[in-house]
Design a protein around this motif. Sequence first.
Motif, PDB file in Angstrom:
ATOM      1  N   UNK A  49      17.571  43.685 -47.958  1.00 22.02           N
ATOM      2  CA  UNK A  49      16.240  43.798 -48.571  1.00 22.02           C
ATOM      3  C   UNK A  49      15.823  42.436 -49.139  1.00 22.02           C
ATOM      4  N   UNK A  50      16.774  41.758 -49.786  1.00 19.41           N
ATOM      5  CA  UNK A  50      16.452  40.453 -50.375  1.00 19.41           C
ATOM      6  C   UNK A  50      16.078  39.440 -49.297  1.00 19.41           C
ATOM      7  N   UNK A  51      16.787  39.517 -48.172  1.00 16.03           N
ATOM      8  CA  UNK A  51      16.444  38.610 -47.065  1.00 16.03           C
ATOM      9  C   UNK A  51      15.067  38.936 -46.495  1.00 16.03           C
ATOM     10  N   UNK A  52      14.789  40.230 -46.329  1.00 15.75           N
ATOM     11  CA  UNK A  52      13.487  40.645 -45.799  1.00 15.75           C
ATOM     12  C   UNK A  52      12.375  40.228 -46.770  1.00 15.75           C
ATOM     13  N   UNK A  53      12.661  40.287 -48.055  1.00 14.74           N
ATOM     14  CA  UNK A  53      11.672  39.893 -49.074  1.00 14.74           C
ATOM     15  C   UNK A  53      11.369  38.399 -48.965  1.00 14.74           C
ATOM     16  N   UNK A  54      12.399  37.576 -48.844  1.00 10.23           N
ATOM     17  CA  UNK A  54      12.193  36.126 -48.612  1.00 10.23           C
ATOM     18  C   UNK A  54      11.275  35.914 -47.413  1.00 10.23           C
ATOM     19  N   UNK A  55      11.644  36.577 -46.305  1.00 11.15           N
ATOM     20  CA  UNK A  55      10.941  36.338 -45.047  1.00 11.15           C
ATOM     21  C   UNK A  55       9.472  36.738 -45.157  1.00 11.15           C
ATOM     22  N   UNK A  56       9.212  37.859 -45.795  1.00  4.60           N
ATOM     23  CA  UNK A  56       7.840  38.358 -45.806  1.00  4.60           C
ATOM     24  C   UNK A  56       6.980  37.781 -46.919  1.00  4.60           C
ATOM     25  N   UNK A  57       7.572  37.621 -48.114  1.00 10.07           N
ATOM     26  CA  UNK A  57       6.739  37.235 -49.260  1.00 10.07           C
ATOM     27  C   UNK A  57       6.946  35.788 -49.710  1.00 10.07           C
ATOM     28  N   UNK A  58       7.848  35.055 -49.037  1.00  3.57           N
ATOM     29  CA  UNK A  58       8.080  33.643 -49.359  1.00  3.57           C
ATOM     30  C   UNK A  58       8.467  33.443 -50.821  1.00  3.57           C
ATOM     31  N   UNK A  59       9.163  34.406 -51.350  1.00  2.00           N
ATOM     32  CA  UNK A  59       9.644  34.367 -52.727  1.00  2.00           C
ATOM     33  C   UNK A  59      10.908  35.204 -52.744  1.00  2.00           C
ATOM     34  N   UNK A  60      11.624  35.193 -53.868  1.00  2.00           N
ATOM     35  CA  UNK A  60      12.783  36.079 -53.928  1.00  2.00           C
ATOM     36  C   UNK A  60      12.410  37.325 -54.716  1.00  2.00           C
ATOM     37  N   UNK A  61      13.102  38.416 -54.387  1.00  2.00           N
ATOM     38  CA  UNK A  61      12.847  39.680 -55.068  1.00  2.00           C
ATOM     39  C   UNK A  61      13.111  39.560 -56.560  1.00  2.00           C
ATOM     40  N   UNK A  62      14.242  38.944 -56.927  1.00  2.00           N
ATOM     41  CA  UNK A  62      14.586  38.875 -58.352  1.00  2.00           C
ATOM     42  C   UNK A  62      13.601  37.993 -59.109  1.00  2.00           C
ATOM     43  N   UNK A  63      13.070  36.991 -58.411  1.00  2.57           N
ATOM     44  CA  UNK A  63      12.074  36.099 -59.005  1.00  2.57           C
ATOM     45  C   UNK A  63      10.836  36.900 -59.403  1.00  2.57           C
ATOM     46  N   UNK A  64      10.382  37.748 -58.507  1.00  2.28           N
ATOM     47  CA  UNK A  64       9.200  38.561 -58.796  1.00  2.28           C
ATOM     48  C   UNK A  64       9.485  39.620 -59.859  1.00  2.28           C
ATOM     49  N   UNK A  65      10.655  40.245 -59.769  1.00  5.43           N
ATOM     50  CA  UNK A  65      10.977  41.270 -60.766  1.00  5.43           C
ATOM     51  C   UNK A  65      11.066  40.626 -62.153  1.00  5.43           C
ATOM     52  N   UNK A  66      11.745  39.490 -62.248  1.00  2.00           N
ATOM     53  CA  UNK A  66      11.909  38.827 -63.548  1.00  2.00           C
ATOM     54  C   UNK A  66      10.557  38.364 -64.098  1.00  2.00           C
ATOM     55  N   UNK A  67       9.699  37.891 -63.213  1.00  2.00           N
ATOM     56  CA  UNK A  67       8.394  37.369 -63.644  1.00  2.00           C
ATOM     57  C   UNK A  67       7.494  38.480 -64.177  1.00  2.00           C
ATOM     58  N   UNK A  68       7.586  39.653 -63.558  1.00  2.00           N
ATOM     59  CA  UNK A  68       6.648  40.726 -63.892  1.00  2.00           C
ATOM     60  C   UNK A  68       7.185  41.740 -64.902  1.00  2.00           C
ATOM     61  N   UNK A  69       8.348  41.469 -65.465  1.00  3.60           N
ATOM     62  CA  UNK A  69       8.872  42.394 -66.474  1.00  3.60           C
ATOM     63  C   UNK A  69       9.154  41.597 -67.746  1.00  3.60           C
ATOM     64  N   UNK A  70       9.480  42.295 -68.805  1.00  2.68           N
ATOM     65  CA  UNK A  70       9.831  41.601 -70.042  1.00  2.68           C
ATOM     66  C   UNK A  70      10.653  42.527 -70.932  1.00  2.68           C
ATOM     67  N   UNK A  71      11.177  41.965 -71.995  1.00  2.00           N
ATOM     68  CA  UNK A  71      11.909  42.759 -72.986  1.00  2.00           C
ATOM     69  C   UNK A  71      13.099  43.496 -72.398  1.00  2.00           C
ATOM     70  N   UNK A  72      13.360  44.692 -72.935  1.00  2.67           N
ATOM     71  CA  UNK A  72      14.531  45.465 -72.525  1.00  2.67           C
ATOM     72  C   UNK A  72      14.479  45.881 -71.057  1.00  2.67           C
ATOM     73  N   UNK A  73      13.269  46.171 -70.576  1.00  2.00           N
ATOM     74  CA  UNK A  73      13.137  46.579 -69.170  1.00  2.00           C
ATOM     75  C   UNK A  73      13.634  45.448 -68.273  1.00  2.00           C
ATOM     76  N   UNK A  74      13.242  44.219 -68.592  1.00  4.09           N
ATOM     77  CA  UNK A  74      13.716  43.086 -67.800  1.00  4.09           C
ATOM     78  C   UNK A  74      15.232  42.942 -67.913  1.00  4.09           C
TER      79      UNK A  74
END
Lengths: 315, 315
Positions: free
Chosen positions: B120-145
């Motif tokens: 999934x992480x490889x497919x995410x790189x290929x399709x979105x030109x970013x990493x999955x964890x990068x997007x998850x970390x960017x869009x969350x905060x606090x305890x959820x992150x």
Amino acid sequence: MATIKVPAQFSAAEDAERLQKAFQGWGTDEASIISILAHRNAVQRKLIQEIYKETYGEDLLKALDKELSSDFERVVLLWTLTPSERDAYLANEAIKLLTANNWVLLEIACTRSSLDLFAVKQAYHARYKKSLEEDVAYHTSGDIRKLLVPLVCSFRYEGDEVNMTLAKKEAKIMREAISDKKHNDEELIRILSTRSKAQLNATLNHYNNEFGNPINKDLKTDPNNEYLKLLRAAIKCLTSPEKYFEKVLRLAIKGMGTDEWALTRVITTRAEVDMERIKEEYHRRNSVTLEKAITGDTSGDYEKMLLALIGHGDA
Amino acid sequence: MATIKVPAQFSAAEDAERLQKAFQGWGTDEASIISILAHRNAVQRKLIQEIYKETYGEDLLKALDKELSSDFERVVLLWTLTPSERDAYLANEAIKLLTANNWVLLEIACTRSSLDLFAVKQAYHARYKKSLEEDVAYHTSGDIRKLLVPLVCSFRYEGDEVNMTLAKKEAKIMREAISDKKHNDEELIRILSTRSKAQLNATLNHYNNEFGNPINKDLKTDPNNEYLKLLRAAIKCLTSPEKYFEKVLRLAIKGMGTDEWALTRVITTRAEVDMERIKEEYHRRNSVTLEKAITGDTSGDYEKMLLALIGHGDA
């Protein structure tokens, strides 16, 4: 660029036979071992190991372990492993040695390519029946853990695309955290541990342009703080790995005595990757070539092996 | 166990031709689309896509997108993707929709195998030109992150080995954190996000035996706390995924109106994995079969496609 020199002709069967002969009789033929192994790339070394095992029923690494000793043994064994097995071994060794060796983990996490780092994690599963991040998280705590675990876990995007708006925004976030002396700020760590190296480079260039100092200068408020040292090392590994490795080599060689542990690690892990660049950097920074520095500080078969790996002599 | 039924004979070229015919003329032949795509496994669907592209010069997914609409479109498109592309798509969709959809990220992180999650992480790189964890970390905060990022980053060991001493030690650590109401305790999160599923299972069984309650019961102090809900869901996904998915389906179907978004997601992602187990669990918990529940709540081609994916009718 790699420094090792590989001959035009290669036969794994012949190499295995020559190695087996080198182990026989009274004493060991170290010169043969160097002339073969130091001049074979990772794929070739793997083939030699496989053929050796098939032909002589013994693991080549075990045979080397029996025949060799001390620093020469360590350099030959580490070198003979595949890069991912070697990194898994170094990481596990660092974890067992605990606090003193967070550097090695940081170095592996930040200077390998994403796929190479993933291969290390697979090799770690296979060899230690645990995950690398599991061991790193278990054996660290506090700020060191907060920094090291996400770095080790990362699977960074490796494309060249840069989002300048984001770079400016995140340079500002980093600046604010550093100004407020929040060096363990979770946003700061998020940016360092998840962004692609290209994106991070743009962010840190903007930081330098906009705020007047390279970020690592601003992070040097307390030279003895272990966490800050690791943070600066991470930034250096991510943006200028050749400078990071030059410094490790410089500190390993300089002064009384040599840190063979670090010297062997850097040379075996970089000889097939970017040793040429590291040598240039070393020469520039120390006004002496790395060859000369190694010759002055080491001796015997260990010296010969190191010199062969950094490209001295012919294949 | 998977529920889809695949015929003994398979020709990607014939399938591509039949699909192309189904798109032609006035109206679309939905029955043909279902009879083909719902009865092909991931490898076969990939082959059909490749042949379709070669033969007709158009992307099959684009063609489906043009011909279909609404819930039926979504289920066909999601299903046709390979599992890793589908998860990358769902994760990205969840990230864009933000807070409401941390569930989807959690589900992907905790119920896929380590290698599938890596794909999934490889497919995410290929399709979105970013990493999955990068997007998850960017869009969350606090305890959820703090919880979500390490779960998404994990690459767990998957062997069966269990260290009982460690399980007891870590059950105690978890118990102490929960007793002190430190639900965001970093040790608690470390254990959940790094240990192998086998090891975690041993730890949580010991927790239950030693402290008298399943851990999720002890984590139910505030039923509306979003972080605690995610924490309990993570534990459920890691230890009893079929129960987790049963509940998602139950909530999607029950009451007025249907949550097609969740229904489609669970059925397309599990039909080739463990849908048989989920159906059993659903029947046991609701005293009605999943087939019946779906028939009662959906209609038309959407209903037919869902039923085919959960094993209704012949290939």
